[in-house]
Design a protein around this motif. Structure first.
Motif, mmCIF file in Angstrom:
data_model
loop_
_atom_site.group_PDB
_atom_site.id
_atom_site.type_symbol
_atom_site.label_atom_id
_atom_site.label_comp_id
_atom_site.label_asym_id
_atom_site.label_seq_id
_atom_site.Cartn_x
_atom_site.Cartn_y
_atom_site.Cartn_z
ATOM 1 N N GLY A 140 0.775 -1.234 0.216
ATOM 2 C CA GLY A 140 0.288 -0.052 0.137
ATOM 3 C C GLY A 140 1.014 1.505 0.028
ATOM 4 O O GLY A 140 0.230 2.457 -0.117
ATOM 5 N N LYS A 141 2.148 1.154 -0.359
ATOM 6 C CA LYS A 141 3.062 2.234 -0.121
ATOM 7 C C LYS A 141 3.760 2.543 -1.519
ATOM 8 O O LYS A 141 3.690 1.800 -2.353
ATOM 9 N N ALA A 142 4.138 3.598 -1.625
ATOM 10 C CA ALA A 142 4.855 4.047 -2.924
ATOM 11 C C ALA A 142 6.490 3.736 -2.914
ATOM 12 O O ALA A 142 7.077 3.971 -1.879
ATOM 13 N N VAL A 143 6.845 3.187 -3.862
ATOM 14 C CA VAL A 143 8.473 2.864 -3.817
ATOM 15 C C VAL A 143 9.188 3.341 -5.156
ATOM 16 O O VAL A 143 8.437 3.224 -6.014
ATOM 17 N N ILE A 157 8.025 -5.430 -11.141
ATOM 18 C CA ILE A 157 7.034 -6.166 -11.164
ATOM 19 C C ILE A 157 6.422 -6.976 -9.962
ATOM 20 O O ILE A 157 5.045 -6.910 -9.688
ATOM 21 N N GLU A 158 7.334 -7.388 -9.083
ATOM 22 C CA GLU A 158 6.977 -7.943 -7.737
ATOM 23 C C GLU A 158 6.116 -6.999 -6.893
ATOM 24 O O GLU A 158 5.201 -7.120 -6.192
ATOM 25 N N LEU A 159 6.882 -5.696 -6.930
ATOM 26 C CA LEU A 159 6.367 -4.975 -5.773
ATOM 27 C C LEU A 159 5.196 -4.272 -6.314
ATOM 28 O O LEU A 159 4.479 -3.749 -5.576
ATOM 29 N N ALA A 223 7.879 11.029 -3.867
ATOM 30 C CA ALA A 223 7.289 10.732 -2.588
ATOM 31 C C ALA A 223 7.163 9.464 -2.515
ATOM 32 O O ALA A 223 5.972 8.654 -2.703
ATOM 33 N N VAL A 224 8.331 8.866 -1.991
ATOM 34 C CA VAL A 224 8.279 7.174 -1.823
ATOM 35 C C VAL A 224 8.429 6.954 -0.468
ATOM 36 O O VAL A 224 9.301 7.744 0.294
ATOM 37 N N GLN A 225 8.246 5.567 -0.044
ATOM 38 C CA GLN A 225 8.656 5.096 1.287
ATOM 39 C C GLN A 225 9.783 4.229 1.425
ATOM 40 O O GLN A 225 10.182 3.664 2.385
ATOM 41 N N GLY A 226 9.858 3.683 0.141
ATOM 42 C CA GLY A 226 10.711 2.482 -0.134
ATOM 43 C C GLY A 226 11.799 2.970 -1.302
ATOM 44 O O GLY A 226 11.335 3.198 -2.513
#
Length: 301
Positions: A140-143, A157-159, A223-226
């Motif tokens: 549910g987060k942006a990476v 693809i996995e993410l 704006a990403v968390q990972g």
């Protein structure tokens, strides 16, 4: 004194251990962990005998096979390798040392780093090198994923299956297998940023912003968390520097029989020179190295 010491617990090292044990050699396997790069891989579709298998599953099968034989496995990191005047190898693991008549180096490779501000500070707090291992933490987060090869595309693809948004940051062109590229093109939630380079990673307790740029004045704040770094791998050869020849990529130079320029020293898998890096090739190298080491022992001890 061991007949053979195998350094590394990936597919090359584990296969070498099986073949050495089958030849009734006193075998010691030194490794930080078992599995190597297979631990970072979720989907394996090209290992003969399995149409599909995950990395952890294949590691389990390898380990089960290794433990079927009387192989001594010690979880240590090798810090130095030397060869005495009488041809015996001394393997240093911190303040411990082990001796053997032959050595197979199968120490593999480790992820290459970006070398940008924030990368070291946020490693483990938003910066990762294994989407398979850490991906579930970003549901549910942006990476963002950095890289343009098979590993980078597969990570994206996995993410995309769990993240809210995935940015694929590609400095040059995409250099991946056609089947992976096709899958990327049909996967939703992935924005490909071609021609962008990583500039910095910023945040508070964890990552909040990833700055990338495509030339002067063309900067984007994502704006990403990972941030997952997938820009290639460096061989684990520091402990052997000065003992045997390395190529321009710091891989160990070997001939077609896995032999180095040092009698009794062999190298197998991704750490060895060679154009192709695959699990099945590493396993084959490991088998070959053990058999050639056995032949060396027959003629020299």
């Amino acid at each position: 004194m061991h007949d053979i010491i195998i350094i590394g617990g990936g597919p090359a090292g584990m296969t070498a251990a099986v073949y050495a044990a089958r030849k009734m050699l006193d075998t010691l396997l030194l490794t930080k962990d078992l599995g190597g790069q297979m631990m970072w891989t979720r989907d394996i579709e090209n290992y003969l005998g399995f149409q599909y298998i995950s990395g952890p599953e294949l590691i389990g099968k390898f380990e089960e096979h290794v433990r079927h034989y009387p192989t001594n496995i010690v979880y240590e990191e090798v810090t130095e390798l030397e060869r005495s005047a009488d041809g015996i190898f001394i393997v240093h693991c911190g303040d411990k040392e082990y001796r053997a008549k032959t050595v197979v180096i199968a120490s593999g490779k480790r992820p290459r780093r970006l070398g940008i501000p924030g990368e070291t500070e946020y490693t483990g707090r938003g910066v990762g090198y294994c989407a398979t291992c850490d991906g579930p933490l970003y549901a549910g987060k942006a990476v963002a994923v950095v890289g343009g090869g098979n590993s980078a595309l597969q990570a994206a693809i996995e993410l995309a299956a769990i993240a809210s948004q995935v940015y694929l940051v590609v400095r040059g062109g995409i250099k991946a297998d056609p089947v992976v590229v096709e899958k990327l093109q049909t996967t939703r939630k992935i924005e490909v940023l071609r021609g962008y380079v990583a500039r910095g990673i910023y945040g508070g307790e964890t990552v909040e912003k990833f700055v990338v740029a495509a030339g002067e004045g063309k900067e984007r704040n994502l704006a990403v968390q990972g941030v997952f770094v997938e820009i290639g791998l460096d061989p684990n050869t520091e402990f052997v520097a000065g003992l045997t020849d390395l190529n321009e990529y710091k891989e160990i130079e070997v001939d077609c029989r896995t032999a180095t320029g040092v009698p009794g020293l062999f190298a197998a898998g991704d750490v060895a020179s060679g154009p192709d890096k695959q699990i099945i090739i590493a396993a084959g190298d490991g088998a070959k190295a053990a058999l050639v080491a056995y032949e060396y022992l027959l003629h020299n001890f």
